[in-house]
Design a protein around this motif. Structure first.
Motif, PDB file in Angstrom:
ATOM      1  N   SER A   1      -8.317  -5.904  -5.827  1.00 27.73           N
ATOM      2  CA  SER A   1      -7.497  -6.912  -6.495  1.00 27.73           C
ATOM      3  C   SER A   1      -6.222  -6.322  -7.061  1.00 27.73           C
ATOM      4  N   PRO A   2      -5.225  -6.085  -6.234  1.00 21.69           N
ATOM      5  CA  PRO A   2      -3.958  -5.561  -6.730  1.00 21.69           C
ATOM      6  C   PRO A   2      -3.106  -6.658  -7.334  1.00 21.69           C
TER       7      PRO A   2
ATOM      8  N   MET B   1     -10.057   3.480 -11.390  1.00 23.47           N
ATOM      9  CA  MET B   1     -10.425   3.999 -12.708  1.00 23.47           C
ATOM     10  C   MET B   1      -9.192   4.222 -13.574  1.00 23.47           C
ATOM     11  N   VAL B   2      -8.128   4.817 -12.998  1.00 24.46           N
ATOM     12  CA  VAL B   2      -6.916   5.093 -13.764  1.00 24.46           C
ATOM     13  C   VAL B   2      -6.278   3.797 -14.259  1.00 24.46           C
ATOM     14  N   LYS B   3      -6.322   2.774 -13.427  1.00 25.16           N
ATOM     15  CA  LYS B   3      -5.706   1.505 -13.802  1.00 25.16           C
ATOM     16  C   LYS B   3      -6.521   0.759 -14.857  1.00 25.16           C
ATOM     17  N   ALA B   4      -7.845   0.923 -14.820  1.00 28.13           N
ATOM     18  CA  ALA B   4      -8.714   0.139 -15.699  1.00 28.13           C
ATOM     19  C   ALA B   4      -8.993   0.799 -17.041  1.00 28.13           C
ATOM     20  N   ASP B   5      -8.930   2.118 -17.114  1.00 27.34           N
ATOM     21  CA  ASP B   5      -9.323   2.847 -18.317  1.00 27.34           C
ATOM     22  C   ASP B   5      -8.111   3.085 -19.215  1.00 27.34           C
ATOM     23  N   PRO B   6      -8.073   2.490 -20.411  1.00 25.13           N
ATOM     24  CA  PRO B   6      -6.925   2.689 -21.310  1.00 25.13           C
ATOM     25  C   PRO B   6      -6.702   4.151 -21.680  1.00 25.13           C
TER      26      PRO B   6
ATOM     27  N   PRO C   1       1.123   7.586  -7.877  1.00 25.39           N
ATOM     28  CA  PRO C   1       1.765   6.469  -7.175  1.00 25.39           C
ATOM     29  C   PRO C   1       1.104   5.144  -7.542  1.00 25.39           C
ATOM     30  N   ARG C   2       1.878   4.085  -7.515  1.00 23.59           N
ATOM     31  CA  ARG C   2       1.309   2.752  -7.731  1.00 23.59           C
ATOM     32  C   ARG C   2       0.427   2.389  -6.548  1.00 23.59           C
ATOM     33  N   CYS C   3      -0.739   1.858  -6.860  1.00 23.28           N
ATOM     34  CA  CYS C   3      -1.707   1.461  -5.826  1.00 23.28           C
ATOM     35  C   CYS C   3      -1.875  -0.049  -5.862  1.00 23.28           C
ATOM     36  N   PHE C   4      -1.834  -0.679  -4.665  1.00 26.25           N
ATOM     37  CA  PHE C   4      -1.925  -2.133  -4.567  1.00 26.25           C
ATOM     38  C   PHE C   4      -3.242  -2.592  -3.939  1.00 26.25           C
ATOM     39  N   GLY C   5      -4.215  -1.690  -3.884  1.00 25.25           N
ATOM     40  CA  GLY C   5      -5.507  -2.086  -3.355  1.00 25.25           C
ATOM     41  C   GLY C   5      -5.752  -1.590  -1.945  1.00 25.25           C
ATOM     42  N   VAL C   6      -6.725  -2.206  -1.286  1.00 26.94           N
ATOM     43  CA  VAL C   6      -7.146  -1.809   0.061  1.00 26.94           C
ATOM     44  C   VAL C   6      -7.081  -3.013   0.982  1.00 26.94           C
ATOM     45  N   VAL C   7      -6.550  -2.802   2.195  1.00 23.31           N
ATOM     46  CA  VAL C   7      -6.528  -3.868   3.193  1.00 23.31           C
ATOM     47  C   VAL C   7      -7.298  -3.420   4.432  1.00 23.31           C
ATOM     48  N   ARG C   8      -7.795  -4.401   5.150  1.00 27.95           N
ATOM     49  CA  ARG C   8      -8.504  -4.121   6.399  1.00 27.95           C
ATOM     50  C   ARG C   8      -7.839  -4.892   7.532  1.00 27.95           C
ATOM     51  N   SER C   9      -7.504  -4.180   8.577  1.00 27.54           N
ATOM     52  CA  SER C   9      -6.918  -4.825   9.748  1.00 27.54           C
ATOM     53  C   SER C   9      -8.026  -5.360  10.641  1.00 27.54           C
ATOM     54  N   MET C  10      -7.870  -6.588  11.068  1.00 33.79           N
ATOM     55  CA  MET C  10      -8.832  -7.197  11.987  1.00 33.79           C
ATOM     56  C   MET C  10      -8.376  -7.057  13.437  1.00 33.79           C
ATOM     57  N   ARG C  11      -7.306  -6.339  13.641  1.00 36.69           N
ATOM     58  CA  ARG C  11      -6.764  -6.173  14.992  1.00 36.69           C
ATOM     59  C   ARG C  11      -6.729  -4.704  15.371  1.00 36.69           C
TER      60      ARG C  11
ATOM     61  N   LEU D   1      -5.612   2.219   2.220  1.00 38.37           N
ATOM     62  CA  LEU D   1      -5.159   2.175   0.838  1.00 38.37           C
ATOM     63  C   LEU D   1      -3.663   1.872   0.859  1.00 38.37           C
ATOM     64  N   VAL D   2      -3.234   0.868   0.107  1.00 37.94           N
ATOM     65  CA  VAL D   2      -1.829   0.463   0.086  1.00 37.94           C
ATOM     66  C   VAL D   2      -1.161   1.081  -1.135  1.00 37.94           C
ATOM     67  N   LEU D   3      -0.188   1.951  -0.893  1.00 41.40           N
ATOM     68  CA  LEU D   3       0.498   2.679  -1.959  1.00 41.40           C
ATOM     69  C   LEU D   3       1.996   2.436  -1.880  1.00 41.40           C
ATOM     70  N   GLU D   4       2.673   2.655  -2.986  1.00 42.84           N
ATOM     71  CA  GLU D   4       4.129   2.551  -2.965  1.00 42.84           C
ATOM     72  C   GLU D   4       4.732   3.698  -2.154  1.00 42.84           C
ATOM     73  N   ASP D   5       5.812   3.423  -1.487  1.00 47.72           N
ATOM     74  CA  ASP D   5       6.582   4.457  -0.804  1.00 47.72           C
ATOM     75  C   ASP D   5       7.513   5.074  -1.838  1.00 47.72           C
ATOM     76  N   LEU D   6       7.206   6.283  -2.271  1.00 51.04           N
ATOM     77  CA  LEU D   6       7.972   6.929  -3.336  1.00 51.04           C
ATOM     78  C   LEU D   6       9.410   7.236  -2.932  1.00 51.04           C
ATOM     79  N   THR D   7       9.688   7.240  -1.634  1.00 54.10           N
ATOM     80  CA  THR D   7      11.029   7.568  -1.150  1.00 54.10           C
ATOM     81  C   THR D   7      11.883   6.334  -0.877  1.00 54.10           C
ATOM     82  N   CYS D   8      11.315   5.153  -1.082  1.00 52.18           N
ATOM     83  CA  CYS D   8      11.956   3.924  -0.609  1.00 52.18           C
ATOM     84  C   CYS D   8      13.364   3.732  -1.162  1.00 52.18           C
ATOM     85  N   ALA D   9      13.575   4.026  -2.430  1.00 53.92           N
ATOM     86  CA  ALA D   9      14.881   3.785  -3.046  1.00 53.92           C
ATOM     87  C   ALA D   9      15.840   4.957  -2.899  1.00 53.92           C
ATOM     88  N   MET D  10      15.423   6.001  -2.167  1.00 56.67           N
ATOM     89  CA  MET D  10      16.253   7.191  -2.030  1.00 56.67           C
ATOM     90  C   MET D  10      17.011   7.181  -0.709  1.00 56.67           C
TER      91      MET D  10
END
Length: 366
Positions: free
Chosen positions: A5-6, A66-71, A81-91, A167-176
């Motif tokens: 649930s991202p 765990m990092v996101k949920a534990d204060p 890196p920011r994590c947006f969850g997990v996706v599964r390809s059906m193709r 695992l869906v993560l941010e591209d740390l280089t995207c704005a560079m």
């Protein structure tokens, strides 16, 4: 389908839609052309330029959750890196090469020799050509680079079409514009009984044993000479302590001189990370990797530490320090209570890296 649930933006929902619907056709993904190290084949969906897809490993996903949920772990969030969850390809997944090293320039390699004896050789790329003057890959005339050779070798050995969870993560280089990227293996003392002999060899035959870290990949763009430099993990393992110092000089150079303002900012960020880890209670960082990234397109005066506060938004797009690869992080708080010695290997490596950067900034006059 979405497995966790991202926090979803509308663009990310659009990115997921074709994956969730499923189809008999192939899902065409790109190699992540800015990958410089690691064992996983990182992929990119052209429809989501700010995200990357990494083959899902349950323990790593558990860490991000765990990092996101534990204060108590919130202070660590700026250094992962920011994590947006997990996706599964059906193709069925098809992968196409992406040899981009920067959005404007590509690199020509002097040698395309990939024999075992050539793995530890320094491969120094030559002057680039503007992308507009280079024909596309489908014409069969796209020039290649040491980095693209390494990527092709990685995908040939490790890409598994059967793995469809990512695992869906941010591209740390995207704005560079011209990202300089350094991948560092932190710690690395043998810990896995099934891989003990191989890990022990890597540890003892590299700077992991003497410094607590070793270089696992690097891409550096020198803005004054417009040259790219790439080193793979085999080169990193062969380096001595003096060799590490030389490669750090390459990474922090503009082709004519050291970028002192950039080095000072990294020293500050590494000190902040060390402070966070010393206060941390919970996971034990026995072994992981550290990414250092900065945009070589930005002139030195804009990296002035005097004008950039530690939490300044501008620094997050120009210079980044991120821990990655958490498959070997112990999450059991009872088994690893989070005492300082739990992170001793990582802390030792951080201190050695900070010392190396200080030595680079203020070389001995003797």
């Amino acid at each position: 389908m979405l497995l966790s649930s991202p926090e979803l933006s509308s663009s990310f929902e659009e990115f997921l839609a074709p994956v969730q619907r499923g189809s008999n056709s192939e899902l065409v993904l790109k190699m992540f052309g800015r990958q410089v190290g690691g064992h996983s084949c990182i992929l990119k969906n052209p429809e989501a330029p700010s995200l990357i897809l990494k083959p899902n490993k349950p323990k790593e996903t558990e860490f991000y959750t765990m990092v996101k949920a534990d204060p108590d772990l919130a202070p660590l969030l700026p250094f992962v890196p920011r994590c947006f969850g997990v996706v599964r390809s059906m193709r069925r997944i098809a992968v196409e090469p992406d040899e981009l090293i920067s959005p404007t320039f590509r690199v020509r390699a002097r040698s395309t020799d990939l024999t075992p004896k050539a793995k530890t050789r320094e491969r120094r790329p030559t002057i680039e050509q503007p992308e507009s003057s280079i024909k596309r890959r489908d014409s069969g005339e796209l020039p290649t680079s040491p980095q693209s050779h390494w990527l092709r070798s990685l995908y040939a050995k490790r890409f598994d079409r059967k793995k469809t969870d990512f695992l869906v993560l941010e591209d740390l280089t995207c704005a560079m514009v011209f990202p300089n990227i350094l991948d560092i293996k932190m710690g690395g003392a043998p810990y896995n009984p099934l891989k003990m002999e191989r890990q022990l060899h890597k540890f003892n035959s590299s700077t992991s044993s003497s410094l607590g870290f070793r270089l696992c990949g690097m891409h550096a763009f020198h803005s004054k000479t417009r040259q790219h430099h790439f080193r793979d993990k085999y080169c990193g393992r062969a380096l001595t302590e003096d060799g590490v110092a030389r490669e750090l000089t390459t990474f922090f150079s503009d082709g004519q001189q050291l970028r002192s303002a950039v080095i000072q900012l990294f020293i500050r960020e590494l000190a902040r990370l060390e402070e966070v880890l010393r206060s941390l209670r919970g996971p034990c960082f026995r072994s992981c990797s550290l990414l250092l990234l900065y945009d070589a397109f930005i002139p030195d005066e804009e990296y002035s530490s005097r004008s950039m506060a530690p939490n300044d938004y501008s620094i997050t797009h120009r210079l980044k320090v991120r821990l990655i690869d958490f498959e070997n992080v112990h999450l059991d708080a009872e088994q690893t209570p989070g005492e300082p010695e739990s992170h001793s290997e990582l802390l030792r490596a951080l201190q050695a890296l900070q010392f190396a950067l200080v030595s680079l900034s203020f070389p001995s006059t003797n």
